[in-house]
Scaffold this active site. Structure first.
Site, PDB file in Angstrom:
ATOM      1  N   HIS A   1      19.539 -36.951  -2.121  1.00 38.23           N
ATOM      2  CA  HIS A   1      18.769 -37.073  -0.826  1.00 38.23           C
ATOM      3  C   HIS A   1      17.212 -36.674  -1.155  1.00 38.23           C
ATOM      4  CE1 HIS A   1      22.094 -38.407   1.362  1.00 38.23           C
ATOM      5  NE2 HIS A   1      22.373 -36.683   1.274  1.00 38.23           N
TER       6      HIS A   1
ATOM      7  N   ARG B   1       5.686  -0.473  -5.653  1.00 37.84           N
ATOM      8  CA  ARG B   1       5.541  -1.465  -4.628  1.00 37.84           C
ATOM      9  C   ARG B   1       4.571  -2.126  -4.169  1.00 37.84           C
ATOM     10  NH1 ARG B   1       7.739   2.755  -0.653  1.00 37.84           N
ATOM     11  NH2 ARG B   1       5.858   1.088   1.005  1.00 37.84           N
TER      12      ARG B   1
ATOM     13  N   GLU C   1      19.155 -17.648  -4.031  1.00 43.23           N
ATOM     14  CA  GLU C   1      19.038 -16.032  -4.755  1.00 43.23           C
ATOM     15  C   GLU C   1      18.725 -15.967  -5.994  1.00 43.23           C
ATOM     16  OE1 GLU C   1      17.901 -13.456  -3.804  1.00 43.23           O
ATOM     17  OE2 GLU C   1      17.888 -12.530  -5.555  1.00 43.23           O
TER      18      GLU C   1
ATOM     19  N   LYS D   1       7.319  -4.601  -3.448  1.00 42.99           N
ATOM     20  CA  LYS D   1       7.861  -4.233  -2.836  1.00 42.99           C
ATOM     21  C   LYS D   1       8.382  -3.850  -1.275  1.00 42.99           C
ATOM     22  CE  LYS D   1      12.419  -2.961  -4.094  1.00 42.99           C
ATOM     23  NZ  LYS D   1      13.457  -4.307  -4.600  1.00 42.99           N
TER      24      LYS D   1
ATOM     25  N   ASN E   1      -2.318   2.262   5.716  1.00 42.33           N
ATOM     26  CA  ASN E   1      -1.353   1.502   5.082  1.00 42.33           C
ATOM     27  C   ASN E   1      -0.841   0.652   6.298  1.00 42.33           C
ATOM     28  OD1 ASN E   1      -0.949   2.532   3.019  1.00 42.33           O
ATOM     29  ND2 ASN E   1       1.458   3.096   3.040  1.00 42.33           N
ATOM     30  N   GLY E   2      -1.182  -0.507   6.234  1.00 43.95           N
ATOM     31  CA  GLY E   2      -0.690  -1.112   7.538  1.00 43.95           C
ATOM     32  C   GLY E   2      -1.918  -2.349   8.151  1.00 43.95           C
TER      33      GLY E   2
ATOM     34  N   GLU F   1       9.872 -14.875  -9.122  1.00 46.82           N
ATOM     35  CA  GLU F   1       9.696 -14.368  -8.717  1.00 46.82           C
ATOM     36  C   GLU F   1       8.749 -13.658  -9.848  1.00 46.82           C
ATOM     37  OE1 GLU F   1      11.345 -11.459  -5.764  1.00 46.82           O
ATOM     38  OE2 GLU F   1      12.488 -12.197  -7.241  1.00 46.82           O
TER      39      GLU F   1
ATOM     40  N   LYS G   1      14.712 -15.477  -8.477  1.00 48.87           N
ATOM     41  CA  LYS G   1      14.610 -14.233  -8.824  1.00 48.87           C
ATOM     42  C   LYS G   1      14.010 -14.787  -9.614  1.00 48.87           C
ATOM     43  CE  LYS G   1      15.227 -11.793  -7.266  1.00 48.87           C
ATOM     44  NZ  LYS G   1      15.836 -10.880  -6.351  1.00 48.87           N
TER      45      LYS G   1
ATOM     46  N   TRP H   1      -3.382  -3.031  -1.746  1.00 51.60           N
ATOM     47  CA  TRP H   1      -2.435  -4.203  -1.435  1.00 51.60           C
ATOM     48  C   TRP H   1      -3.454  -4.991  -1.003  1.00 51.60           C
ATOM     49  CZ3 TRP H   1       0.309  -7.832   1.038  1.00 51.60           C
ATOM     50  CH2 TRP H   1       0.979  -8.937   0.507  1.00 51.60           C
TER      51      TRP H   1
ATOM     52  N   CYS I   1       1.154  -1.530  -0.197  1.00 50.02           N
ATOM     53  CA  CYS I   1      -0.121  -0.400  -0.132  1.00 50.02           C
ATOM     54  C   CYS I   1       0.852   0.986   0.015  1.00 50.02           C
ATOM     55  CB  CYS I   1      -0.821  -0.106   1.332  1.00 50.02           C
ATOM     56  SG  CYS I   1      -1.913  -1.375   1.358  1.00 50.02           S
TER      57      CYS I   1
HETATM   58  C1  G6P Z   1      10.418  -8.652  -0.745  1.00 46.69           C
HETATM   59  C2  G6P Z   1      10.421  -7.764  -1.645  1.00 46.69           C
HETATM   60  C3  G6P Z   1      11.848  -8.752  -2.011  1.00 46.69           C
HETATM   61  C4  G6P Z   1      13.199  -8.310  -0.858  1.00 46.69           C
HETATM   62  C5  G6P Z   1      11.985  -8.602   0.452  1.00 46.69           C
HETATM   63  C6  G6P Z   1      12.924  -7.941   1.967  1.00 46.69           C
HETATM   64  O1  G6P Z   1       9.400  -9.555  -0.126  1.00 46.69           O
HETATM   65  O2  G6P Z   1      10.198  -7.671  -3.598  1.00 46.69           O
HETATM   66  O3  G6P Z   1      12.598  -7.931  -3.090  1.00 46.69           O
HETATM   67  O4  G6P Z   1      14.254  -9.152  -0.806  1.00 46.69           O
HETATM   68  O5  G6P Z   1      11.112  -8.099   0.287  1.00 46.69           O
HETATM   69  O6  G6P Z   1      12.837  -6.812   1.811  1.00 46.69           O
HETATM   70  P1  G6P Z   1      13.344  -5.570   2.316  1.00 46.69           P
HETATM   71  O7  G6P Z   1      13.246  -4.566   1.905  1.00 46.69           O
HETATM   72  O8  G6P Z   1      13.463  -5.756   3.620  1.00 46.69           O
HETATM   73  O9  G6P Z   1      15.220  -6.276   1.451  1.00 46.69           O
END
Ligand code: G6P
Length: 618
Positions: A514, A27, A491, A613, A99-100, A498, A495, A74, A2
């Site tokens: 395993h 975001r 990671e 984000k 927000n929140g 996502e 990626k 959101w 949000c």
């Molecule tokens: C969300 C974002 C990720 C990020 C994670 C942690 O899931 O989409 O890209 O790694 O939050 O966010 P931060 O701002 O704490 O690194």
């Protein structure tokens, strides 16, 4: 997640609000809305889907006013729908954006319903609108600013949870209310105008001067002044907050020559790494730990153990750092996702440094973990963060800033590699006493060479792009790595899932037999991260196991390791680099791979479905 924008000005604020919402789109959100006061009446428009849809609606409704609030939502409480979009209203007088999460919303909803309030949405936000309306009626004075701010405080005192919010009341067309409890909010300074935003990026088109509200702050903002109060003060005593100039430029609107922000951010990595390491070494190669905050060097000298807590990509950075801290600094290190750590009974060994890693510095779980840790007797807290004024930085004892510049793409790229670079630097600082001088110099030189190595890997993009088509019809992918490259594989898998929505799982290559080997057949691409290091021969044996089952291998390898291509194996050769910086360098081709697979699949690269984000709710 949000986003909030608000403005009060002599000019029509609708275009400012709309531009602010566009700047917050990155975001992640699923609906948007605006409310302004026009001739003492609230006008509101809301729409599900993109801000462009709301913009089209606004054009036909010609909504305009000199005070207004706007929101990207959101969904948490209630599905994405026009009814659930913000601003939420109480009657025709009160509009709220939020927000929140209001944790006690159910109880409040029952109480308000008993007072005759009728709810038009499933949101916790509507509870705030009615609650404020209720308190405003109860404060029995003239309809002046005192009445407004008292009703606001009483409303806030009844709320539980973490939130940022802003409220308009038609009887006060010259006042904007806002509050921050657990979710970020800034007030932007203009000339005879003020703005509010959940992120300064939303307001850079109109100002670069901000007040970062502190925890528990609430304010009444007019064109000419802002009165800030704190919930931690028992009376209504105004508090002073500094105005800070935003010095990172306005990159938000500018993708430059790149098709997506993610691609731009991948290519910015040499610059971002250089900027993040700047000021961290002295002339003679000494490590300048004073940049962490006052007395940092003395505290770091006492560190006997490190606890790292973070989420998502930042968690993967922590996992790599564990290998470094134990091998190079000889310091035991634990790494945990914040959502688990914050609810655990923890045993804190003596002299343990508590480290959070976060791009945004606003991730709800990471912030909550920090607050929890502060009650547990850690030696000190250190935030590794890309946003200097963020809550995490402000609430930590020490801070290690990455200087990556704003990251807009939801999939984190430059934030990750810069986190790794400063974590390796931190390892050298913590391990200073026990590392032989020659190793320290070697490490510093390797760090300094990092931007150039990353630049040479970026030049491999055409070869990586050619691989992408192969993934287009695949449903599953396995990523393998060993040692520091196991978290790099994690990671890489994150990626890919996502932004391409292909199921991707990472395994420590030694664990293959395993379980995951059962999945391997000619339909299963297996991506491996295989730099030349002491685990390479072991990794090669693991790859044989994949080949023997007909799996398709895509290997990112060191050019000196002499891997051979065949029908089932494609190798992408990277330059030979120092072992310690290799995890940073080998992350880059995995970012490019995910990006190009997403392009082939035609997904919304910068704003993948369902993701946000900055995750400011639990
Ligand atoms: C969300 C974002 C990720 C990020 C994670 C942690 O899931 O989409 O890209 O790694 O939050 O966010 P931060 O701002 O704490 O690194």
């Amino acid at each position: 997640m949000c986003g909030i924008v608000g403005a009060i000005s002599p000019r029509n604020v609708t275009p400012i609000l709309l531009e602010g919402l566009k700047r917050l789109e990155y975001r992640g959100y699923d609906s948007a809305g605006v409310a302004v006061i026009h001739q003492n009446r609230l006008q509101r428009e809301r729409e599900i889907g993109k801000v462009a849809g709301l913009e089209a609606k606004l054009q036909s409704s010609e909504l305009s006013g000199q005070i207004g609030i706007a929101h990207t939502r959101w969904a948490t409480h209630g599905k994405p729908s026009v009814d659930n979009a913000h601003p939420q209203m109480s009657g025709t007088d009160v509009a709220v954006v939020h927000n929140g999460i209001i944790e006690n919303h159910e109880r409040l909803r029952d109480q308000l319903a008993a007072h005759g309030y009728v709810f038009a949405s499933d949101t916790d936000t509507e509870v705030v609108a009615h609650l404020f309306h209720y308190h405003y009626q109860l404060v029995n004075t003239e309809p002046n600013d005192e009445r407004l701010i008292r009703a606001f405080r009483e409303t806030l005192e009844a709320l539980q949870g973490a939130y940022a919010l802003s409220i308009l009341h038609t009887e006060h067309p010259g006042a904007l209310l806002c509050a921050k409890v657990g979710s970020p909010l800034v007030i932007g300074e203009g000339s005879e105008e003020h703005f509010i935003g959940s992120d300064p990026l939303a307001l850079l088109q109109v100002t670069d001067r901000f007040i970062y509200l502190e925890e528990g702050d609430y304010a009444l903002v007019t064109r000419d002044e802002k009165r800030i109060y704190s919930l931690s003060e028992s009376g209504m005593v105004e508090v002073e907050r500094p105005i800070v100039r935003y010095e990172h430029g306005d990159h938000a609107a500018d993708r430059g020559e790149f098709r997506h922000f993610m691609l731009k951010e991948i290519h910015e990595q040499p610059r971002a790494l250089r900027d993040s390491l700047a000021g961290k070494f002295g002339q003679a190669g000494e490590l300048l730990a004073s940049s962490l905050g006052p007395n940092a060097e003395n505290i770091l000298r006492c560190v006997k153990q490190v606890q790292i807590v973070s989420c998502g990509t930042s968690y993967h950075a922590g996992l790599v750092a564990r290998y470094w801290l134990e091998a190079l600094a000889g310091v035991p290190c634990s790494v945990e996702v914040a959502s688990e750590f914050r609810y655990r009974q923890v045993v804190v060994p003596e002299n343990t440094l508590f480290v959070t890693i976060s791009q945004s510095g606003e991730t709800a779980d990471t912030l909550a973990a920090l607050r929890f840790a502060k009650t547990k007797g850690y030696l000190a807290s250190l935030a590794i963060c890309n946003v200097p004024g963020s809550s995490l930085v402000r609430e930590s004892d020490y801070r290690l800033l990455t200087n990556a510049g704003p990251e807009i793409g939801v999939a984190s790229t430059k934030a990750f590699t810069t986190q790794l670079a400063v974590l390796l630097w931190l390892t050298a600082v913590i391990g200073q006493a026990q590392m032989p001088a020659a190793s320290r110099v070697e490490l510093i030189n390797a760090l300094r060479s990092l931007p150039d190595h990353v630049a040479s890997v970026l030049a491999l993009e055409p070869a990586i792009e050619r691989l992408a088509a192969y993934f287009a019809n695949k449903h599953h992918t396995l990523f393998l790595g060993r040692g520091t490259h196991y978290p790099v594989a994690m990671e890489g898998a994150l990626k890919l899932k996502e932004i391409s929505y292909i199921h991707a799982e990472a395994y420590a290559a030694g664990e293959l037999k395993h379980g995951p080997l059962a999945l391997v057949d000619e339909e299963m691409p297996v991506v491996t991260v295989a730099p030349s290091n002491e685990l390479l021969e072991k990794l090669k044996s693991n790859l044989q196991e994949v080949q023997a089952r007909g799996g398709q291998l895509i290997n990112f390898v060191c050019e000196e390791a002499h891997f051979k291509d065949n029908d089932n194996v494609t190798n992408v050769c990277l330059p030979k680099v120092d072992d310690w910086i290799a995890p940073i360098v080998y992350s880059v081709p995995l970012q490019l791979l995910a990006y190009h697979v997403a392009l082939v699949k035609g997904t919304d690269v910068d704003k993948p479905r369902n993701l946000a984000k900055s995750v400011t709710v639990e």
